[in-house]
Design a protein around this motif. Structure first.
Motif, PDB file in Angstrom:
ATOM      1  N   ASP A   2       0.848  -1.191   0.000  1.00  0.00           N
ATOM      2  CA  ASP A   2       0.000   0.000   0.000  1.00  0.00           C
ATOM      3  C   ASP A   2       0.885   1.243   0.000  1.00  0.00           C
ATOM      4  O   ASP A   2       2.108   1.133   0.025  1.00  0.00           O
ATOM      5  CB  ASP A   2      -0.971  -0.017   1.188  1.00  0.00           C
ATOM      6  N   ASP A   3       0.268   2.414  -0.034  1.00  0.00           N
ATOM      7  CA  ASP A   3       1.007   3.672  -0.125  1.00  0.00           C
ATOM      8  C   ASP A   3       1.232   4.358   1.215  1.00  0.00           C
ATOM      9  O   ASP A   3       1.753   5.469   1.261  1.00  0.00           O
ATOM     10  CB  ASP A   3       0.281   4.635  -1.076  1.00  0.00           C
ATOM     11  N   ASN A   4       0.850   3.726   2.312  1.00  0.00           N
ATOM     12  CA  ASN A   4       1.020   4.315   3.635  1.00  0.00           C
ATOM     13  C   ASN A   4       2.312   3.786   4.249  1.00  0.00           C
ATOM     14  O   ASN A   4       2.455   2.585   4.449  1.00  0.00           O
ATOM     15  CB  ASN A   4      -0.173   3.960   4.517  1.00  0.00           C
ATOM     16  N   PRO A   5       3.268   4.654   4.580  1.00  0.00           N
ATOM     17  CA  PRO A   5       4.542   4.186   5.126  1.00  0.00           C
ATOM     18  C   PRO A   5       4.475   3.765   6.593  1.00  0.00           C
ATOM     19  O   PRO A   5       5.419   3.169   7.110  1.00  0.00           O
ATOM     20  CB  PRO A   5       5.466   5.398   4.963  1.00  0.00           C
ATOM     21  N   GLU A   6       3.369   4.058   7.275  1.00  0.00           N
ATOM     22  CA  GLU A   6       3.253   3.722   8.699  1.00  0.00           C
ATOM     23  C   GLU A   6       3.183   2.213   8.890  1.00  0.00           C
ATOM     24  O   GLU A   6       2.433   1.527   8.203  1.00  0.00           O
ATOM     25  CB  GLU A   6       2.004   4.364   9.305  1.00  0.00           C
ATOM     26  N   PRO A   7       3.942   1.690   9.856  1.00  0.00           N
ATOM     27  CA  PRO A   7       3.887   0.251  10.114  1.00  0.00           C
ATOM     28  C   PRO A   7       2.535  -0.159  10.690  1.00  0.00           C
ATOM     29  O   PRO A   7       1.874   0.651  11.352  1.00  0.00           O
ATOM     30  CB  PRO A   7       4.999   0.026  11.136  1.00  0.00           C
ATOM     31  N   PRO A   8       2.117  -1.390  10.448  1.00  0.00           N
ATOM     32  CA  PRO A   8       0.868  -1.846  11.054  1.00  0.00           C
ATOM     33  C   PRO A   8       1.042  -1.915  12.571  1.00  0.00           C
ATOM     34  O   PRO A   8       2.112  -2.277  13.062  1.00  0.00           O
ATOM     35  CB  PRO A   8       0.666  -3.235  10.451  1.00  0.00           C
TER      36      PRO A   8
END
Length: 140
Positions: free
Chosen positions: A80-86
């Motif tokens: 996906d395009d979100n760099p935040e870790p799950p």
């Protein structure tokens, strides 16, 4: 047998994407002769649904689903395009329903994790691995 790869480009879609990814995975597992009702097959399909749902809810939708099949295992990658870790929802948080996806990954997957996007883009890839069923295994 060498690793076999299937790739589904999704482009950040969210409408109908979970069903599309689950169907794509089921067709691939059928081609790779995973028994339809084996526990490992059902786990793989559930985990694909959860990983894709998480990308829809927390990352604007998945960019791509990649399945990597080799003897004894399946690796699922959802980019996906979100760099935040799950991260798991904080205990006691009631801001939205759900919060069980990462718990399921931890319980059902052989392993899981995430890594920054490898192609120089902003984003990440969440991956998980499932052990392949033994030949001739059928669920009940």
């Amino acid at each position: 047998m060498a690793e076999q790869t299937r790739r589904l480009v999704l482009g950040g879609a969210t409408t109908g994407v979970v069903t599309r990814c689950r169907d794509f995975t089921r067709r691939a597992l059928d081609d790779w002769t995973w028994p339809a009702y084996a526990e490992e097959t059902e786990d793989a399909l559930l985990l694909v649904s959860e990983a894709v749902t998480n990308a829809c809810l927390h990352a604007g939708g998945p960019r791509e689903l990649v399945l990597r099949h080799s003897p004894g295992r399946l690796r699922v990658e959802v980019s996906d395009d979100n760099p935040e870790p799950p991260s798991p929802r904080p205990a006691g948080s009631r801001s939205r329903p759900g919060g069980h996806g990462l718990v399921l990954l931890a319980r059902l997957a052989k392993g899981w994790g995430w890594e920054p996007a490898a192609d120089g883009r902003t984003g990440k890839t969440v991956w998980l691995e499932v052990t392949a069923p033994e030949p001739g295994t059928e669920g009940s």
